[in-house]
Design an enzyme around this catalytic site. Sequence first.
Site, mmCIF file in Angstrom:
data_model
loop_
_atom_site.group_PDB
_atom_site.id
_atom_site.type_symbol
_atom_site.label_atom_id
_atom_site.label_comp_id
_atom_site.label_asym_id
_atom_site.label_seq_id
_atom_site.Cartn_x
_atom_site.Cartn_y
_atom_site.Cartn_z
ATOM 1 N N GLU A 56 4.816 -15.172 -12.527
ATOM 2 C CA GLU A 56 4.408 -13.834 -12.075
ATOM 3 C C GLU A 56 3.710 -13.041 -13.168
ATOM 4 O O GLU A 56 2.697 -12.395 -12.915
ATOM 5 C CB GLU A 56 5.647 -13.008 -11.665
ATOM 6 C CG GLU A 56 6.151 -13.236 -10.267
ATOM 7 C CD GLU A 56 7.388 -12.397 -9.975
ATOM 8 O OE1 GLU A 56 7.400 -11.753 -8.925
ATOM 9 O OE2 GLU A 56 8.343 -12.372 -10.781
ATOM 10 N N ARG A 82 3.282 -0.368 -6.096
ATOM 11 C CA ARG A 82 3.360 -1.093 -4.827
ATOM 12 C C ARG A 82 2.020 -1.667 -4.397
ATOM 13 O O ARG A 82 1.934 -2.340 -3.379
ATOM 14 C CB ARG A 82 3.832 -0.142 -3.752
ATOM 15 C CG ARG A 82 5.169 0.353 -4.121
ATOM 16 C CD ARG A 82 5.750 1.184 -3.082
ATOM 17 N NE ARG A 82 7.158 1.184 -3.332
ATOM 18 C CZ ARG A 82 8.065 1.294 -2.410
ATOM 19 N NH1 ARG A 82 7.722 1.409 -1.173
ATOM 20 N NH2 ARG A 82 9.325 1.290 -2.715
ATOM 21 N N HIS A 132 13.036 -38.430 -9.660
ATOM 22 C CA HIS A 132 12.420 -38.682 -8.355
ATOM 23 C C HIS A 132 10.979 -38.175 -8.298
ATOM 24 O O HIS A 132 10.427 -38.022 -7.217
ATOM 25 C CB HIS A 132 13.267 -38.044 -7.246
ATOM 26 C CG HIS A 132 14.648 -38.619 -7.176
ATOM 27 N ND1 HIS A 132 14.888 -39.877 -6.672
ATOM 28 C CD2 HIS A 132 15.841 -38.140 -7.581
ATOM 29 C CE1 HIS A 132 16.192 -40.133 -6.763
ATOM 30 N NE2 HIS A 132 16.785 -39.101 -7.309
ATOM 31 N N LYS A 165 4.714 -4.507 -5.422
ATOM 32 C CA LYS A 165 6.135 -4.337 -5.154
ATOM 33 C C LYS A 165 6.328 -4.005 -3.683
ATOM 34 O O LYS A 165 5.449 -3.426 -3.064
ATOM 35 C CB LYS A 165 6.617 -3.166 -6.011
ATOM 36 C CG LYS A 165 8.103 -3.079 -6.171
ATOM 37 C CD LYS A 165 8.535 -3.778 -7.418
ATOM 38 C CE LYS A 165 10.014 -3.683 -7.623
ATOM 39 N NZ LYS A 165 10.481 -4.759 -8.499
ATOM 40 N N ASN A 213 -1.166 1.300 6.217
ATOM 41 C CA ASN A 213 -0.428 0.233 5.553
ATOM 42 C C ASN A 213 -0.053 -0.774 6.632
ATOM 43 O O ASN A 213 0.578 -0.395 7.625
ATOM 44 C CB ASN A 213 0.838 0.817 4.894
ATOM 45 C CG ASN A 213 1.658 -0.235 4.183
ATOM 46 O OD1 ASN A 213 1.191 -1.354 3.961
ATOM 47 N ND2 ASN A 213 2.872 0.116 3.834
ATOM 48 N N GLY A 214 -0.446 -2.016 6.468
ATOM 49 C CA GLY A 214 -0.115 -3.030 7.461
ATOM 50 C C GLY A 214 -1.315 -3.909 7.774
ATOM 51 O O GLY A 214 -2.295 -3.931 7.020
ATOM 52 N N LYS A 269 9.565 -15.796 -12.671
ATOM 53 C CA LYS A 269 9.244 -14.704 -13.619
ATOM 54 C C LYS A 269 8.069 -15.103 -14.494
ATOM 55 O O LYS A 269 7.156 -14.331 -14.698
ATOM 56 C CB LYS A 269 10.424 -14.387 -14.533
ATOM 57 C CG LYS A 269 11.561 -13.533 -14.089
ATOM 58 C CD LYS A 269 11.286 -12.167 -13.611
ATOM 59 C CE LYS A 269 10.824 -12.193 -12.200
ATOM 60 N NZ LYS A 269 11.650 -11.781 -11.170
ATOM 61 N N TRP A 313 -3.397 -2.527 -1.504
ATOM 62 C CA TRP A 313 -3.173 -3.922 -1.882
ATOM 63 C C TRP A 313 -3.864 -4.704 -0.761
ATOM 64 O O TRP A 313 -3.356 -4.803 0.354
ATOM 65 C CB TRP A 313 -1.686 -4.237 -1.945
ATOM 66 C CG TRP A 313 -1.393 -5.631 -2.422
ATOM 67 C CD1 TRP A 313 -1.291 -6.058 -3.707
ATOM 68 C CD2 TRP A 313 -1.157 -6.782 -1.607
ATOM 69 N NE1 TRP A 313 -1.009 -7.403 -3.734
ATOM 70 C CE2 TRP A 313 -0.924 -7.878 -2.461
ATOM 71 C CE3 TRP A 313 -1.129 -7.004 -0.220
ATOM 72 C CZ2 TRP A 313 -0.665 -9.162 -2.000
ATOM 73 C CZ3 TRP A 313 -0.868 -8.290 0.247
ATOM 74 C CH2 TRP A 313 -0.633 -9.350 -0.641
ATOM 75 N N GLU A 346 14.364 -18.838 -10.545
ATOM 76 C CA GLU A 346 14.032 -17.443 -10.823
ATOM 77 C C GLU A 346 13.314 -17.336 -12.173
ATOM 78 O O GLU A 346 12.356 -16.570 -12.314
ATOM 79 C CB GLU A 346 15.315 -16.599 -10.787
ATOM 80 C CG GLU A 346 15.151 -15.146 -11.165
ATOM 81 C CD GLU A 346 14.180 -14.358 -10.311
ATOM 82 O OE1 GLU A 346 13.736 -14.853 -9.254
ATOM 83 O OE2 GLU A 346 13.813 -13.238 -10.720
ATOM 84 N N CYS A 376 0.833 -1.207 0.000
ATOM 85 C CA CYS A 376 0.000 0.000 0.000
ATOM 86 C C CYS A 376 0.861 1.247 0.000
ATOM 87 O O CYS A 376 1.859 1.318 0.709
ATOM 88 C CB CYS A 376 -0.864 0.066 1.243
ATOM 89 S SG CYS A 376 -2.055 -1.243 1.386
HETATM 90 N N1 HGA Z 1 -4.930 -4.276 5.903
HETATM 91 C C1 HGA Z 1 -5.262 -3.134 5.110
HETATM 92 C C2 HGA Z 1 -4.060 -2.511 4.485
HETATM 93 C C3 HGA Z 1 -3.386 -3.467 3.534
HETATM 94 C C4 HGA Z 1 -1.955 -3.168 3.222
HETATM 95 O O1 HGA Z 1 -1.245 -2.516 3.981
HETATM 96 N N2 HGA Z 1 -1.429 -3.679 2.115
HETATM 97 O O2 HGA Z 1 -0.099 -3.482 1.803
HETATM 98 C C5 HGA Z 1 -6.312 -3.474 4.067
HETATM 99 O O3 HGA Z 1 -6.519 -4.637 3.710
HETATM 100 O O4 HGA Z 1 -6.955 -2.541 3.578
#
Ligand code: HGA
Length: 606
Positions: free
Chosen positions: A486, A27, A502, A601, A99-100, A483, A74, A479, A2
């Site tokens: 992803e 991000r 195996h 990111k 964020n968190g 890629k 995110w 790697e 976020c």
């Molecule tokens: N938990 C919060 C913020 C998500 C977050 O920090 N993402 O990197 C949410 O889900 O909105």
Amino acid sequence: MCGIVGAVAERPVNRILIEGLKRLEYRGYDSAGVALSEAGTLNTVKAVGKVANLEAAVAESGVSGHTGIAHTRWATHGGVTEVNAHPHISNNEIALVHNGIIENHESLRAVLKDDGYTFLSDTDTEVMVHLIHQLRQQHNSLLDSVKAAVKQLEGAYGTVVFDKANDNEIIVARSGSPLVIGLGLGENFIASDQLALLAVTRNFIFLEEGDVARITRDTVEIYDINGEPVEREVVESNISQDVSGKGEYRHYMLKEIYEQPMAVRNTLEGRLDGDRVSVDAFGDQANQIFKDVKHVQIIACGTSYHSGMVARYWLEQYAGVSCNVEIASEFRYRESFVHENSLLVTISQSGETADTLAALRLAKEQGYMASMTICNVPGSSLVRESDLAFMTKAGAEIGVASTKAFTTQLVGLLMLTASIAQEKGRDQSVIVNAIKTLPNKLEESLNMAEGIEALAEEFADKHHSLFLGRGSQYPIAMEGALKLKEISYIHAEAYAAGELKHGPLALIDADMPIIVVAPNNELLEKLKSNVEEVRARGGIIYVFADKDSNFASDDTMRVMNVNHVEDIIAPVVYTIPLQLLSYYVAVIKGTDVDQPRNLAKSVTVE
Ligand code: HGA
């Protein structure tokens, strides 16, 4: 992950917030929102999807403000909807971005609901804003309410809050998720990353764990984890502002693939002295630490973990020290053994990877002789909290799938290998002389692009693939597989080629392309036997091989020749064709190359 941007200014801050979000969009990009305050009115605009959608919505709404906070999300808790997008609001008074992850959100939510708060979203974040609103009724200031609220929070947060009743201040708090204050003239800013603010300031204060701060247009007050006022250093950033352009390239990822020779040159510049490494590149104490080290413990996630896996082969063979490599999210939750004279090495592009940072903090209590990080972002948490740091000079990496950060990490790890060898009186010149050829060798491998683009057509309708390598090319196969999955969403697995029999041989058929990384080294004949095992079972093989490896293209085998390179640097060089393959397959499939679904990111949450 976020992205957070906030501003308190005399001028309208809408543009600053939106521009800042655009710089952070890579991000986290499932939704975005902004809250703006003007003359006692609080306006919130949110949009699902990219920041461009928010930009259009803000323009259409006509809202503006001289104080504001903004966020790209995110999602961790609650689906991707406008309601779940930040900022969250309590009682049309207090606005907050976060964020968190708040781990005790369920119990807090239950109490707040009992106390009459109505929840609109499914996020963990919303408990924070209501909790602060509730505490605001008992405290004289928003600052004290936030200080009281964070005492009740478990988990991680970088958060920014304001109250429309006093919108000349914003309050911010950091624990586990980065925040940086940007200092302007008669205006101040906050962001989750300095990149967001480079258009408005070069002067930054990086908040530390547990800090709470009050920011007005002219003042910044910071309180440490104990609530005591503290002074934090003001750092002038010299990071280039120009991170937004794709130039002539269609995608950031392609631009960043082509930037690799230059990124490696920049990473080497001034750090080699004849056939020796300038050990100062790692920090003041590096000489003594490298003399004493007997074991290296590498901790990383994702692509950085793969660079660590390559380094294990190098460190044990060339520097004569034992080495373990572990995924950070595993390391941090188990009791591990600390070897004598053990150096802890973390690897992270952003320096803010939540699991890696937590692993470093844990390891610091466990008796390692020193910690070191290999990192691309100066001033990041890993750099500040490690004893030694080797800064890769890849420049800003915007494509979510890491390319130039990975190859420059490998260069840092080669330099580490040479430095330890050197301090232990071993011959490091073979490593250093090979490193010097790297930029040119990478340029040569980029010349393979046209052939790989044509080859990519054969992958577009495939659903599964297998990457094979041996020795230090096994992590390169991993790697390559990462890629491909992803950015093209094709299921890709990597195996050490000797492991085929195996189990994975059971998967082989004509619909499963097998990608083989085959430099001309002492494992080549073994690898050829593994390739024959696949051919005998009807598999179609794509070999990236040294010109002298004597593979020949036929109905079941496509050979892509790579110019000869010294074995020690082959993992770096063979990375390039695999990056190009993933890129062109993704372009053919029409996926969002730079911002692939579900990813982001700088993984700042657990
Ligand atoms: N938990 C919060 C913020 C998500 C977050 O920090 N993402 O990197 C949410 O889900 O909105």
